[in-house]
Design a protein around this motif. Structure first.
Motif, mmCIF file in Angstrom:
data_model
loop_
_atom_site.group_PDB
_atom_site.id
_atom_site.type_symbol
_atom_site.label_atom_id
_atom_site.label_comp_id
_atom_site.label_asym_id
_atom_site.label_seq_id
_atom_site.Cartn_x
_atom_site.Cartn_y
_atom_site.Cartn_z
ATOM 1 N N UNK A 1 -4.750 15.821 11.348
ATOM 2 C CA UNK A 1 -5.616 16.559 10.432
ATOM 3 C C UNK A 1 -7.086 16.372 10.731
ATOM 4 N N UNK A 2 -7.483 15.258 11.301
ATOM 5 C CA UNK A 2 -8.897 14.953 11.498
ATOM 6 C C UNK A 2 -9.175 14.663 12.965
ATOM 7 N N UNK A 3 -10.391 15.004 13.396
ATOM 8 C CA UNK A 3 -10.767 14.807 14.788
ATOM 9 C C UNK A 3 -10.655 13.369 15.251
ATOM 10 N N UNK A 4 -11.090 12.423 14.447
ATOM 11 C CA UNK A 4 -11.028 11.011 14.830
ATOM 12 C C UNK A 4 -9.582 10.574 14.962
ATOM 13 N N UNK A 5 -8.749 10.966 14.001
ATOM 14 C CA UNK A 5 -7.339 10.601 14.059
ATOM 15 C C UNK A 5 -6.701 11.210 15.297
ATOM 16 N N UNK A 6 -7.087 12.415 15.621
ATOM 17 C CA UNK A 6 -6.527 13.089 16.796
ATOM 18 C C UNK A 6 -6.820 12.272 18.054
ATOM 19 N N UNK B 1 -12.820 10.499 5.312
ATOM 20 C CA UNK B 1 -13.989 10.181 4.496
ATOM 21 C C UNK B 1 -13.902 8.799 3.848
ATOM 22 N N UNK B 2 -12.853 8.055 4.124
ATOM 23 C CA UNK B 2 -12.686 6.714 3.562
ATOM 24 C C UNK B 2 -12.590 5.677 4.683
ATOM 25 N N UNK B 3 -13.697 5.444 5.363
ATOM 26 C CA UNK B 3 -13.675 4.549 6.528
ATOM 27 C C UNK B 3 -13.301 3.104 6.194
ATOM 28 N N UNK B 4 -13.570 2.671 4.979
ATOM 29 C CA UNK B 4 -13.219 1.287 4.622
ATOM 30 C C UNK B 4 -11.713 1.068 4.743
ATOM 31 N N UNK B 5 -10.936 2.077 4.366
ATOM 32 C CA UNK B 5 -9.478 1.955 4.491
ATOM 33 C C UNK B 5 -9.060 1.903 5.954
ATOM 34 N N UNK B 6 -9.773 2.636 6.819
ATOM 35 C CA UNK B 6 -9.496 2.572 8.257
ATOM 36 C C UNK B 6 -9.775 1.175 8.780
ATOM 37 N N UNK C 1 -17.465 1.203 8.670
ATOM 38 C CA UNK C 1 -18.737 1.820 8.272
ATOM 39 C C UNK C 1 -18.801 3.286 8.683
ATOM 40 N N UNK C 2 -17.720 3.799 9.247
ATOM 41 C CA UNK C 2 -17.660 5.212 9.617
ATOM 42 C C UNK C 2 -17.845 5.494 11.088
#
Length: 138
Positions: free
Chosen positions: A14-19, A68-73, A116-117
């Motif tokens: 779903x997201x570019x970073x995850x991809x 949008x929740x980088x802390x969880x990452x 921190x994103x």
């Protein structure tokens, strides 16, 4: 060149970073991470298998975390680092142990940034992991 598996995997993200992260982790299986683990002595085959599972589970977990929740990452990445460190402690083979310890340290460092994103370091770690761990598992 990307494999058909990678293309399908990326299409599901779903997201570019995850991809980007998922493409690297998917290569754990595709690149032969476990290619010759059965030939290694001691418990290396099982440790390699468990390492692959840890990364696959990580990707499954972060796929459900909004970008949008980088802390969880960051938290998920810290847990993966701890799991990889635990696998390093179990490894009988010195080369595999050293490779897993190095990956654990790299993941911990990346977790701070992704929290921190900034996912650039994590993306690099994930993309390099197949070669680094795969080499130790051959």
């Amino acid at each position: 060149m990307r494999s058909l598996w990678q293309i399908k995997w990326e299409g599901a993200m779903r997201y570019g970073v995850v991809r980007a992260l998922a493409g690297g982790v998917l290569m754990l299986g595709v690149s032969g991470l476990l290619g010759a683990c059965g030939a290694l002595g001691g418990n290396s085959g099982q440790v390699c298998t468990d390492t692959k599972k840890a990364f696959q589970q990580y990707i499954t977990q972060v796929r459900s975390v909004p970008a949008a929740e980088p802390a969880q990452w960051g938290q998920a990445t810290q847990r993966l680092a701890a799991r990889v460190d635990g696998l390093a402690k179990k490894a009988d083979d010195a080369t595999l142990k050293k490779a897993l310890q190095a990956e654990s340290q790299r993941l911990r460092s990346a977790a701070a940034n992704v929290g921190t994103g900034d996912a650039a370091q994590l993306s690099a770690v994930i993309n390099d992991t197949p070669a680094r761990i795969g080499k130790a598992c051959d």
